[in-house]
Design a protein around this motif. Structure first.
Motif, short mmCIF file in Angstrom:
data_model
loop_
_atom_site.label_atom_id
_atom_site.label_comp_id
_atom_site.label_asym_id
_atom_site.label_seq_id
_atom_site.Cartn_x
_atom_site.Cartn_y
_atom_site.Cartn_z
N LEU A 105 77.86 63.29 27.10
CA LEU A 105 77.08 62.08 26.73
C LEU A 105 76.35 61.44 27.74
N ALA A 106 77.40 61.04 28.59
CA ALA A 106 76.80 60.22 29.84
C ALA A 106 75.74 60.92 30.71
N ALA A 134 69.40 66.47 18.20
CA ALA A 134 70.02 67.65 17.06
C ALA A 134 70.87 68.69 17.71
N ALA A 135 71.15 68.50 19.11
CA ALA A 135 72.02 69.44 19.79
C ALA A 135 73.44 69.64 19.21
N LYS A 136 73.72 70.92 18.84
CA LYS A 136 75.09 71.26 18.48
C LYS A 136 76.16 71.31 19.42
N PRO A 143 82.55 60.14 19.01
CA PRO A 143 81.78 58.94 19.35
C PRO A 143 80.59 58.79 18.19
N LYS A 144 79.97 57.75 18.06
CA LYS A 144 79.11 57.44 16.93
C LYS A 144 77.68 58.16 17.23
N SER A 175 69.98 58.35 20.07
CA SER A 175 69.62 56.99 19.64
C SER A 175 68.07 56.95 20.28
N ASP A 176 67.32 55.92 19.09
CA ASP A 176 65.97 55.44 19.33
C ASP A 176 65.80 54.61 20.44
N ILE A 177 66.79 54.13 20.86
CA ILE A 177 66.61 52.99 21.74
C ILE A 177 66.25 53.86 23.28
#
Length: 209
Positions: free
Chosen positions: A159-160, A167-169, A183-184, A207-209
């Motif tokens: 993630l980092a 939408a990756a699996k 994680p969220k 995230s959209d951010i």
């Protein structure tokens, strides 16, 4: 030095081929263009190839999410999952593998399958290699050695790295008694458990951010 019982558990899923040295065996590709082909693997400490039954379940979960995708096999070992994805027409697969001898076998298996053009193999620590991907991926296999505390660290490193497409699996396979709370950013969409292991398929929600 692991006990014989522990080594037997770790090496479960490796079938030993005749006329090979005891430390070599094979796993089988179960479907796709390489169906029935056997991949040579080492019976090494920590190497625990995914069984045919679990592999069939996984790729049934992934129908429509393999062909044309960029794939990462984060703890490659035998390469069973990554080569299965290539057999099912993944665009390409990157393998991370810590052990040099196992890495050599991955290269040899890619050569035997004539998939060199679509395979990228990096030897080293998967937690550090996550940042070395040149392009984001669509599908990730995370099947670390048991009892080494690598599952959460692997997910965090990935993630980092910001190397997941929307939408990756992510497929996770780990010991059944291990507690894992995603994680969220990751949503569980499929789950299977047995007495010895737990398998999860998650979807990355960027995230959209």
């Amino acid at each position: 030095m692991p006990s014989n019982s522990k080594r037997n558990k770790l090496s479960r899923g490796i079938k030993h081929a005749p006329n090979h040295k005891p430390q070599l065996g094979f796993v089988r590709i179960i479907s796709g263009k390489h169906r029935g082909r056997k991949l040579t693997v080492r019976d090494a400490q920590g190497l625990r190839p995914t069984t045919d039954r679990i592999k069939e379940t996984l790729f049934n979960w992934l129908i429509g999410d393999v062909a044309g995708k960029r794939v990462l096999d984060m703890f490659a070992g035998s390469g069973s999952l990554g080569f299965e994805a290539l057999s099912r027409h993944a665009d390409n697969v990157t393998f991370f593998e810590l052990d040099p001898k196992t890495t050599d076998l991955l290269r040899e298996n890619a050569k035997q399958l004539k998939e060199n053009e679509y395979v990228h193999i990096l030897q080293g620590d998967a937690l550090q290699l996550a940042n070395k991907l040149t392009r984001p991926v669509d599908l990730v296999f995370i099947d670390p050695p048991f009892n080494m505390g690598l599952l959460d660290k692997s997910v965090e490193a990935l993630l980092a790295s910001k190397n997941l497409n929307p939408a990756a699996k992510l497929y996770l396979e780990f010991e059944s008694d291990l507690s894992f709370n995603p994680p969220k950013e990751l949503k569980i969409i499929k789950e299977k458990a047995s007495k010895t292991l737990r398998a999860l398929l998650l979807e990355y929600q960027a995230s959209d951010i």
